[in-house]
Design an enzyme around this catalytic site. Structure first.
Site, PDB file in Angstrom:
ATOM      1  N   GLY A 250     -10.462  -7.759  -0.259  1.00  0.00           N
ATOM      2  CA  GLY A 250     -10.141  -6.723  -1.228  1.00  0.00           C
ATOM      3  C   GLY A 250      -9.758  -7.327  -2.562  1.00  0.00           C
ATOM      4  O   GLY A 250     -10.585  -7.484  -3.464  1.00  0.00           O
TER       5      GLY A 250
ATOM      6  N   TYR B  24      -5.322   8.942   7.038  1.00  0.00           N
ATOM      7  CA  TYR B  24      -6.026  10.094   6.456  1.00  0.00           C
ATOM      8  C   TYR B  24      -6.524  11.016   7.578  1.00  0.00           C
ATOM      9  O   TYR B  24      -6.173  10.828   8.748  1.00  0.00           O
ATOM     10  CB  TYR B  24      -7.126   9.593   5.515  1.00  0.00           C
TER      11      TYR B  24
ATOM     12  N   GLN C  87     -18.219   5.015   1.203  1.00  0.00           N
ATOM     13  CA  GLN C  87     -17.170   5.365   2.165  1.00  0.00           C
ATOM     14  C   GLN C  87     -16.810   6.849   2.052  1.00  0.00           C
ATOM     15  O   GLN C  87     -16.357   7.320   1.005  1.00  0.00           O
ATOM     16  CB  GLN C  87     -15.910   4.514   1.981  1.00  0.00           C
TER      17      GLN C  87
ATOM     18  N   ARG D  94     -14.528   2.928   9.855  1.00  0.00           N
ATOM     19  CA  ARG D  94     -13.319   2.130   9.605  1.00  0.00           C
ATOM     20  C   ARG D  94     -12.122   2.704  10.356  1.00  0.00           C
ATOM     21  O   ARG D  94     -11.844   3.907  10.282  1.00  0.00           O
ATOM     22  CB  ARG D  94     -12.999   2.087   8.118  1.00  0.00           C
TER      23      ARG D  94
HETATM   24  C1  PHB Z   1      -5.170   4.658  -1.992  1.00  0.00           C
HETATM   25  O1  PHB Z   1      -5.794   5.260  -2.862  1.00  0.00           O
HETATM   26  O2  PHB Z   1      -4.006   4.299  -2.137  1.00  0.00           O
HETATM   27  C2  PHB Z   1      -5.824   4.390  -0.711  1.00  0.00           C
HETATM   28  C3  PHB Z   1      -7.060   4.938  -0.472  1.00  0.00           C
HETATM   29  C4  PHB Z   1      -7.692   4.705   0.716  1.00  0.00           C
HETATM   30  C5  PHB Z   1      -7.088   3.899   1.656  1.00  0.00           C
HETATM   31  C6  PHB Z   1      -5.870   3.326   1.408  1.00  0.00           C
HETATM   32  C7  PHB Z   1      -5.232   3.565   0.218  1.00  0.00           C
HETATM   33  O3  PHB Z   1      -7.691   3.687   2.807  1.00  0.00           O
END
Ligand code: PHB
Length: 368
Positions: free
Chosen positions: A326, A191, A104, A238
């Site tokens: 997850g 992000y 990713q 994603r």
């Molecule tokens: C996190 O490190 O908290 C984190 C990283 C990537 C994501 C969501 C949370 O997509």
């Protein structure tokens, strides 16, 4: 009429060029266990991923494409030779165990702290819009690692945008060198790429903001760069439509924005939706996932607190082709075999999610 599928979670599925033996994906999960200094994957990480090789597809933890793309301590990168060599341990171990893994590719944008940035600079974002409630995990004022306020970002120049797109190209090449057979572009969860998609964080009026198409351009260009290296049918994306995570502002035309993305990404390996909808949070909902799947015209992976029973219902309803797990994949290395055997799932220990060593990482036993 609702489209109906008759596939079981245990049936194989083709994601672009990659055939997966079942419809359980391992969701990307930040675990903060790389070698320091340098954010380098290790044998311990290779063991963890290889233990989960029976998952139809593993999506790696989010991995920064550059130092500027880093937002949290100890997350892995894919921009140095040592990181490429570390990831080779992972890809070789997963493939030797019969598995498939996508790397990713991640850039956090504004979700960062100056202590993680080159030269202690400000994090990048489309328009320099910060949020006072936004937190990350970095070295705080006391000198110890902990939750800190994100450093207010600066607006990206055209040179910053071009350099960042180049970083995606370099990261994709490095992922290929490291032995990944496919990659996933992280365009979700507040992000950088989602900061471009959402008008509250993208107030640009140049070619990179101001309309659905222009806000979508960074994603489309990053996808084109990565597809140049891997081929479209080995690049998944994603998204988290209407998500609130990382203080993302709400906007009325989110459906148009994500409809546009799904159409522009036709031919990609898959779309992966993190549906954040819950009693506590905004999200897109399962019905919208089904609509986006049709619009995209390719495989859709859905993620968001699923039990195996709910996962099967969404596949039956034509809302997705595969479901990502997850927390259940953290505590059940043999998740697919356990569900198949009707065995109960082991509970996870939240205290060992982030950082540390083998405890809560590679020491969850199998039951099959
Ligand atoms: C996190 O490190 O908290 C984190 C990283 C990537 C994501 C969501 C949370 O997509």
């Amino acid at each position: 009429m609702q489209s109906v599928s008759h596939h079981s979670l245990f049936d194989s599925v083709a994601l672009g060029a990659v055939r997966c033996p079942n419809r359980f994906a391992m969701a990307p999960l930040t675990r903060n266990r790389t070698k320091q200094p340098g954010n380098i994957p290790t044998e311990l990480n290779a063991t963890y991923y290889a233990q989960r090789a029976q998952m139809g597809l593993i999506v790696s933890e989010a991995t920064q494409v550059s130092q500027e793309g880093q937002g949290y301590l100890w997350t892995p990168g894919i921009y140095t030779q040592a990181q490429i060599d570390g990831w080779k341990l992972v890809t070789h171990a997963v493939q030797a165990a019969g598995g498939r893994i996508a790397l990713q590719l991640w850039h956090v944008g504004r979700v960062s702290h100056s202590s993680l940035q080159p030269g202690g600079g400000k994090p990048l974002s489309p328009s320099g819009v910060g949020d006072p409630t936004l937190k990350t995990f970095a070295i705080g004022p006391s000198g110890a690692p902990g939750p800190v306020d994100c450093t207010p970002p600066r607006e990206m120049s055209h040179a910053d945008i071009e350099r960042t797109l180049d970083d995606y190209t370099i990261a994709a090449r490095n992922a290929k060198l490291a032995g990944f057979q496919c990659v996933e572009i992280h365009a979700a969860n507040g992000y950088l790429i989602e900061q471009f998609l959402v008008p509250g964080t993208n107030r640009r009026t140049d070619g990179w903001g101001g309309s659905v198409e222009k806000r979508g351009r960074f994603l489309v260009e990053a996808f084109a760069r990565v597809a140049q290296v891997f081929g479209k049918d080995r690049v998944g994306v994603r998204l988290s439509p209407n998500g609130a995570f990382n203080a993302m502002p709400e906007f009325a035309e989110w459906r148009e924005q994500f409809d546009h993305a799904a159409h522009a990404l036709r031919g990609a390996m898959y779309l992966h939706l993190y549906d954040q909808a819950s009693p506590e949070s905004r999200g897109c909902g399962r019905e919208y996932a089904g609509e986006l799947r049709k619009r995209f015209g390719g495989p859709l992976i859905l993620c968001g607190g699923f039990t195996p029973e709910e996962a099967q219902r969404c596949i039956d309803a034509g809302q997705c082709d595969m479901v990502a797990f997850g927390k259940a994949a953290i505590s059940n290395p043999d998740l697919v075999a356990r569900v198949r055997a009707g065995l109960p799932l082991a509970p996870w220990n939240q205290a060992t999610f982030y950082g540390g060593g083998a405890e809560g990482y590679t020491d969850y036993p199998t039951a099959t």
